[in-house]
Scaffold this motif. Structure first.
Motif, PDB file in Angstrom:
ATOM      1  N   THR A  63      47.289  36.798  39.507  1.00 33.64           N
ATOM      2  CA  THR A  63      46.658  38.120  39.545  1.00 33.64           C
ATOM      3  C   THR A  63      47.490  39.109  40.344  1.00 33.64           C
ATOM      4  OG1 THR A  63      44.466  37.098  39.387  1.00 33.64           O
ATOM      5  CG2 THR A  63      44.559  39.363  40.187  1.00 33.64           C
ATOM      6  N   VAL A 135      49.945  39.401  28.955  1.00 37.67           N
ATOM      7  CA  VAL A 135      49.018  40.000  29.925  1.00 37.67           C
ATOM      8  C   VAL A 135      49.703  41.127  30.694  1.00 37.67           C
ATOM      9  CG1 VAL A 135      47.693  39.579  32.041  1.00 37.67           C
ATOM     10  CG2 VAL A 135      47.613  37.927  30.176  1.00 37.67           C
ATOM     11  N   HIS A 139      48.597  45.080  30.687  1.00 39.92           N
ATOM     12  CA  HIS A 139      48.240  45.807  31.910  1.00 39.92           C
ATOM     13  C   HIS A 139      49.109  47.049  32.088  1.00 39.92           C
ATOM     14  CE1 HIS A 139      45.633  42.769  34.259  1.00 39.92           C
ATOM     15  NE2 HIS A 139      45.600  42.470  32.983  1.00 39.92           N
ATOM     16  N   THR A 207      42.465  41.191  29.808  1.00 39.67           N
ATOM     17  CA  THR A 207      43.117  39.927  30.156  1.00 39.67           C
ATOM     18  C   THR A 207      42.532  38.769  29.364  1.00 39.67           C
ATOM     19  OG1 THR A 207      43.493  40.761  32.395  1.00 39.67           O
ATOM     20  CG2 THR A 207      43.711  38.392  32.069  1.00 39.67           C
ATOM     21  N   GLN A 211      45.361  36.628  27.247  1.00 47.87           N
ATOM     22  CA  GLN A 211      45.938  35.652  28.165  1.00 47.87           C
ATOM     23  C   GLN A 211      46.398  34.372  27.490  1.00 47.87           C
ATOM     24  OE1 GLN A 211      42.980  34.420  30.963  1.00 47.87           O
ATOM     25  NE2 GLN A 211      41.595  33.613  29.407  1.00 47.87           N
ATOM     26  N   ASN A 217      44.056  34.298  35.289  1.00 49.59           N
ATOM     27  CA  ASN A 217      44.091  35.118  36.493  1.00 49.59           C
ATOM     28  C   ASN A 217      42.746  34.959  37.202  1.00 49.59           C
ATOM     29  OD1 ASN A 217      42.314  36.726  35.053  1.00 49.59           O
ATOM     30  ND2 ASN A 217      43.328  38.636  35.604  1.00 49.59           N
TER      31      ASN A 217
END
Length: 266
Positions: A63, A135, A139, A207, A211, A217
């Motif tokens: 994370t 991921v 983001h 996520t 993922q 995460n």
């Protein structure tokens, strides 16, 4: 007037209680020795087990790594995009700026599903699986508009003649950009980076869809735990995250107050 002031204080107090009472309960139960809702005594065992849990520590590492990298690249791309948008004119500028705001106002599930379909299609073409890379790209994708949104107001307030003045005084274009433009935009850049980091740290929906099977995460790891049974270590983890956020906010407020005092003294 006195009655109105008293009612205002009561109203604010009720809102604060409504907002922070659940967090207070969570912190209280993070020290509860019993696994049930009944109080079984004071203990630090859940904090010790938290740091011994390899799955939670790995999820926390993932994370933080994604959040740092996503905010870093999103800040660079968002700042460059904001400067590029500011150089456009007329309807083109308005169209591009409105388009950059679409990821902010669109639901997370729409973006998550669309990115999942994109990565699935690309995975079939180029033979790769979703994981850390997908991921991180996701983001960065949803963090860039927040940087643009924070940097654009600073660009509007900046005097465009400062850059030309720096060139006239002997700076190269790169030096003028670094020492003048970036310096003027730094508050917006810092705010955009901080918001990007926060949103990346907090994200679950996007996520969850991007993922893959091997990457976890913190948000998805906690979600998996909650589907089975709520472990007390989650209370300890949430308490630590809350304290870290409070400390960061206090440090930022102290820094801002010192900066204001320096400006007042000048």
């Amino acid at each position: 007037m006195k009655n109105r002031g008293i009612l205002t204080k009561i109203y604010i107090a009720l809102i604060m209680v409504f907002m922070y009472a659940p967090i207070a309960v969570l912190i209280f139960y993070s020290f509860n020795k019993s696994r049930s809702a009944a109080w079984g005594g004071f203990t630090f065992d859940w904090y010790i087990q938290l740091f011994k849990s390899s799955s939670i520590m790995n999820a926390l590492t993932n994370t933080l790594l994604v959040a740092f990298l996503a905010s870093f690249f999103a800040t660079i791309l968002g700042t460059a995009a904001a400067i590029g948008i500011s150089n456009l004119k007329g309807k083109t500028r308005m169209l591009v700026q409105n388009a950059s705001n679409i990821p902010i106002i669109s639901p997370d599930i729409v973006m998550g599903v669309s990115l999942m379909l994109l990565f699935t299609f690309l995975g079939v073409l180029f033979n790769f699986e979703m994981g850390f890379g997908t991921v991180l790209l996701s983001h960065i994708c949803f963090c860039v508009p927040f940087v643009v949104l924070n940097v654009m107001p600073r660009i509007r307030r900046m005097d465009s003649s400062l850059y030309d003045a720096a060139l006239d005084l002997g700076c190269t274009p790169f030096q003028a950009f670094r020492k003048v433009v970036i310096h003027e935009l730094m508050p917006g850049i810092f705010s955009g980076a901080l918001i990007s980091f926060t949103y990346s740290l907090d994200d679950f929906v996007i996520t969850h869809f991007t993922q893959g099977a091997r990457f976890q995460n913190l948000s998805t790891e906690i979600y998996g735990m909650l589907r089975r049974k709520i472990p007390p270590t989650i209370n300890a983890l949430s308490t630590l995250l809350f304290l870290v956020i409070i400390i960061i906010m206090v440090l930022i407020n102290i820094r801002d107050r010192r900066a204001e005092k320096r400006k007042m003294s000048l």
